[in-house]
Design an enzyme around this catalytic site. Sequence first.
Site, mmCIF file in Angstrom:
data_model
loop_
_atom_site.group_PDB
_atom_site.id
_atom_site.type_symbol
_atom_site.label_atom_id
_atom_site.label_comp_id
_atom_site.label_asym_id
_atom_site.label_seq_id
_atom_site.Cartn_x
_atom_site.Cartn_y
_atom_site.Cartn_z
ATOM 1 N N TYR A 140 0.852 -1.186 0.000
ATOM 2 C CA TYR A 140 0.000 0.000 0.000
ATOM 3 C C TYR A 140 0.887 1.236 0.000
ATOM 4 O O TYR A 140 1.543 1.543 0.984
ATOM 5 C CB TYR A 140 -0.906 -0.056 1.234
ATOM 6 C CG TYR A 140 -1.897 1.063 1.429
ATOM 7 C CD1 TYR A 140 -2.057 2.105 0.523
ATOM 8 C CD2 TYR A 140 -2.713 1.068 2.560
ATOM 9 C CE1 TYR A 140 -2.972 3.107 0.734
ATOM 10 C CE2 TYR A 140 -3.645 2.061 2.789
ATOM 11 C CZ TYR A 140 -3.767 3.086 1.870
ATOM 12 O OH TYR A 140 -4.691 4.083 2.099
ATOM 13 N N LYS A 167 -1.910 -1.254 -3.820
ATOM 14 C CA LYS A 167 -2.892 -0.188 -3.695
ATOM 15 C C LYS A 167 -2.111 1.113 -3.694
ATOM 16 O O LYS A 167 -1.223 1.318 -2.878
ATOM 17 C CB LYS A 167 -3.720 -0.296 -2.420
ATOM 18 C CG LYS A 167 -4.720 0.871 -2.332
ATOM 19 C CD LYS A 167 -5.273 1.140 -0.966
ATOM 20 C CE LYS A 167 -6.089 2.430 -0.999
ATOM 21 N NZ LYS A 167 -6.628 2.816 0.330
#
Length: 314
Positions: A140, A167
């Site tokens: 992420y 992400k």
Amino acid sequence: MPSPRPAHPSPHLIVALATPFTAEHRVDRPSLARLVRYLEAGGVHEFFAAGSTGEAPFLDDDDRLAVIETVRAAAPGARIFAGVSSTGHRAAIRLARAARGAGADVAVLLCPYFLGLTQEMLAGYCEAVADACELPLAVYHHVRMPTRFEIPTVARLAAHPNIIALKDTSGGDVNRCAEVLAATAGRPFEFYQGSERLVLATLQAGGHGCVAAQANIAPQLYRALFDAWSVGDATGAHAAQERLTKLWELFLRPEVKPSFYHFLHTMKLPLQRRGVIATTANAVPTAPFDPAFEQMIMDHLAAELPAERALVPA
């Protein structure tokens, strides 16, 4: 308007779940279950639990497990991503193992919260977690973290057999998706957009979907974009993206900028007013919010998102 590129067979619409709390600042399991059912009724079947929007840095281990278990019980067939970020790899590994036991499908890892690292150190940190993690791991990238995931580092991590996705909330870098996809071509590695205004651009570039906080309050609008994209309706997809971008202007207003909890209140207040969650409480006590601030939130939604009011939770 350009025609959309061929879509990923099943682009992922993943909601970065808010975490409802009781007035005593404990995880409100009934409200969380209602939120999940509300989102499923709006066409969402993938959830990111215990992420930044879910106030993960303020959750203890039991709270994180309560969130994951509740989401799993409310949506038995859903795909659940679970935040396991911490300040060290051993804690992240422990959280990932617990998340697996609670029903998560994928673990999600930020860089350590406050430690500046070299790219070599960042890659080593993620690889250490991935080596020991019993779940597939997504990394992420967030613009607020102290160390960026640079493109060569993403390419290195994509070669790890247990690291499956990124992400990316990079603050609006429209080129980053294409750069990541080019650097990871030929590998089973997916790119999920975290910037609300770049959802359609990501799909057009060949990305695999989005992880969206705003989808908590606008699931039907996100589903409309994905459905239009999936059938090649460029006009419909573009119109939905324009509405998403206009709605996101609410979160860019100066009234929302003073704190993270102003952001969360902007997310939770509409849900509480719709009867989805019982309170707008957060993980930690906060000062009362100005009624004028709350009225601004509801006025903006009344203007930009009237259709979502009809979605009543089960």
